[in-house]
Design a protein around this motif. Sequence first.
Motif, PDB file in Angstrom:
ATOM      1  N   LYS A   1       0.837  -1.190   0.000  1.00  0.00           N
ATOM      2  CA  LYS A   1       0.000   0.000   0.000  1.00  0.00           C
ATOM      3  C   LYS A   1       0.877   1.248   0.000  1.00  0.00           C
ATOM      4  O   LYS A   1       1.773   1.388   0.834  1.00  0.00           O
ATOM      5  CB  LYS A   1      -0.897  -0.028   1.234  1.00  0.00           C
ATOM      6  CG  LYS A   1      -2.070   0.884   1.193  1.00  0.00           C
ATOM      7  CD  LYS A   1      -2.962   0.525   2.368  1.00  0.00           C
ATOM      8  CE  LYS A   1      -4.219   1.304   2.409  1.00  0.00           C
ATOM      9  NZ  LYS A   1      -5.016   0.940   3.596  1.00  0.00           N
TER      10      LYS A   1
ATOM     11  N   SER B   1      -0.609   7.800  -9.333  1.00  0.00           N
ATOM     12  CA  SER B   1      -1.535   6.731  -8.980  1.00  0.00           C
ATOM     13  C   SER B   1      -1.733   5.765 -10.146  1.00  0.00           C
ATOM     14  O   SER B   1      -1.750   4.548  -9.960  1.00  0.00           O
ATOM     15  CB  SER B   1      -2.873   7.330  -8.558  1.00  0.00           C
ATOM     16  OG  SER B   1      -3.753   6.321  -8.153  1.00  0.00           O
ATOM     17  N   ARG B   2      -1.858   6.309 -11.340  1.00  0.00           N
ATOM     18  CA  ARG B   2      -2.047   5.469 -12.523  1.00  0.00           C
ATOM     19  C   ARG B   2      -0.852   4.534 -12.720  1.00  0.00           C
ATOM     20  O   ARG B   2      -1.018   3.334 -12.935  1.00  0.00           O
ATOM     21  CB  ARG B   2      -2.255   6.360 -13.755  1.00  0.00           C
ATOM     22  CG  ARG B   2      -2.588   5.626 -15.022  1.00  0.00           C
ATOM     23  CD  ARG B   2      -2.944   6.545 -16.189  1.00  0.00           C
ATOM     24  NE  ARG B   2      -2.128   7.742 -16.300  1.00  0.00           N
ATOM     25  CZ  ARG B   2      -2.572   8.986 -16.051  1.00  0.00           C
ATOM     26  NH1 ARG B   2      -3.805   9.205 -15.673  1.00  0.00           N
ATOM     27  NH2 ARG B   2      -1.766  10.018 -16.182  1.00  0.00           N
TER      28      ARG B   2
ATOM     29  N   THR C   1      -0.760   1.978  -9.661  1.00  0.00           N
ATOM     30  CA  THR C   1      -1.900   1.052  -9.706  1.00  0.00           C
ATOM     31  C   THR C   1      -1.715   0.040 -10.830  1.00  0.00           C
ATOM     32  O   THR C   1      -1.961  -1.156 -10.646  1.00  0.00           O
ATOM     33  CB  THR C   1      -3.222   1.826  -9.877  1.00  0.00           C
ATOM     34  OG1 THR C   1      -3.371   2.731  -8.781  1.00  0.00           O
ATOM     35  CG2 THR C   1      -4.408   0.886  -9.916  1.00  0.00           C
TER      36      THR C   1
ATOM     37  N   TYR D   1       0.092  -2.002  -7.259  1.00  0.00           N
ATOM     38  CA  TYR D   1       0.071  -1.480  -5.892  1.00  0.00           C
ATOM     39  C   TYR D   1      -1.312  -0.945  -5.531  1.00  0.00           C
ATOM     40  O   TYR D   1      -2.044  -0.453  -6.389  1.00  0.00           O
ATOM     41  CB  TYR D   1       1.094  -0.346  -5.734  1.00  0.00           C
ATOM     42  CG  TYR D   1       2.518  -0.797  -5.862  1.00  0.00           C
ATOM     43  CD1 TYR D   1       3.158  -1.450  -4.823  1.00  0.00           C
ATOM     44  CD2 TYR D   1       3.232  -0.575  -7.043  1.00  0.00           C
ATOM     45  CE1 TYR D   1       4.472  -1.872  -4.941  1.00  0.00           C
ATOM     46  CE2 TYR D   1       4.548  -0.995  -7.173  1.00  0.00           C
ATOM     47  CZ  TYR D   1       5.159  -1.636  -6.121  1.00  0.00           C
ATOM     48  OH  TYR D   1       6.457  -2.059  -6.242  1.00  0.00           O
ATOM     49  N   GLN D   2      -1.637  -1.020  -4.247  1.00  0.00           N
ATOM     50  CA  GLN D   2      -2.827  -0.341  -3.723  1.00  0.00           C
ATOM     51  C   GLN D   2      -2.387   1.088  -3.441  1.00  0.00           C
ATOM     52  O   GLN D   2      -1.397   1.310  -2.742  1.00  0.00           O
ATOM     53  CB  GLN D   2      -3.300  -0.983  -2.428  1.00  0.00           C
ATOM     54  CG  GLN D   2      -3.773  -2.405  -2.570  1.00  0.00           C
ATOM     55  CD  GLN D   2      -4.137  -2.974  -1.199  1.00  0.00           C
ATOM     56  OE1 GLN D   2      -4.687  -2.295  -0.362  1.00  0.00           O
ATOM     57  NE2 GLN D   2      -3.796  -4.234  -1.001  1.00  0.00           N
ATOM     58  N   VAL D   3      -3.110   2.058  -3.971  1.00  0.00           N
ATOM     59  CA  VAL D   3      -2.697   3.451  -3.846  1.00  0.00           C
ATOM     60  C   VAL D   3      -3.781   4.261  -3.147  1.00  0.00           C
ATOM     61  O   VAL D   3      -4.957   4.159  -3.480  1.00  0.00           O
ATOM     62  CB  VAL D   3      -2.395   4.057  -5.241  1.00  0.00           C
ATOM     63  CG1 VAL D   3      -2.002   5.522  -5.115  1.00  0.00           C
ATOM     64  CG2 VAL D   3      -1.297   3.266  -5.941  1.00  0.00           C
TER      65      VAL D   3
END
Length: 160
Positions: A8, A23-24, A27, A31-33
């Motif tokens: 995370k 984030s893009r 993710t 990964y959990q963002v």
Amino acid sequence: MKPELHSKILLVDDETSVLRALSRVLTYAGYQVVTSSCPKDALAMVKTQSFDVIIADYRMPEMNGVAFLRKSRPNQPFACHFILSGDADIDDVIECMNDDVAERFLRKPWDNKRLLDEVSIGVEKRHKNHLLSVAMNNQLQKQQPNRSEERRVGKECRSR
């Protein structure tokens, strides 16, 4: 199963376009963002959630990234802390590293491959530190009964 699937990442930046782009990339890599455009809101998050890596922008209006990471560290001692900046000077970088505020300093604009490599290293470091802490705690707990027994025997010897 890939470690990324359980890892995370917290992203803190006042620029929502930067948050979306980071984030893009993260993710897509699995990964959990979690994102926050407000450092004060992110400080509330670090008190209730566990993160493997925390990436904070250096320059934000409410609180700079160094101050944010300093305040978040007591709640996230095993997380890897990164500073992200496009305009920090060498003194800023030196302050972050010398004060042990951040393990990594990433420049804007970032290279996606380097970002993913650094995050992967951070996640691995976080997991190793956590496992080491668990092992040390287990070892200390195993030693506790021995100390209690030593105290009991010592008291018996003194009372004789």
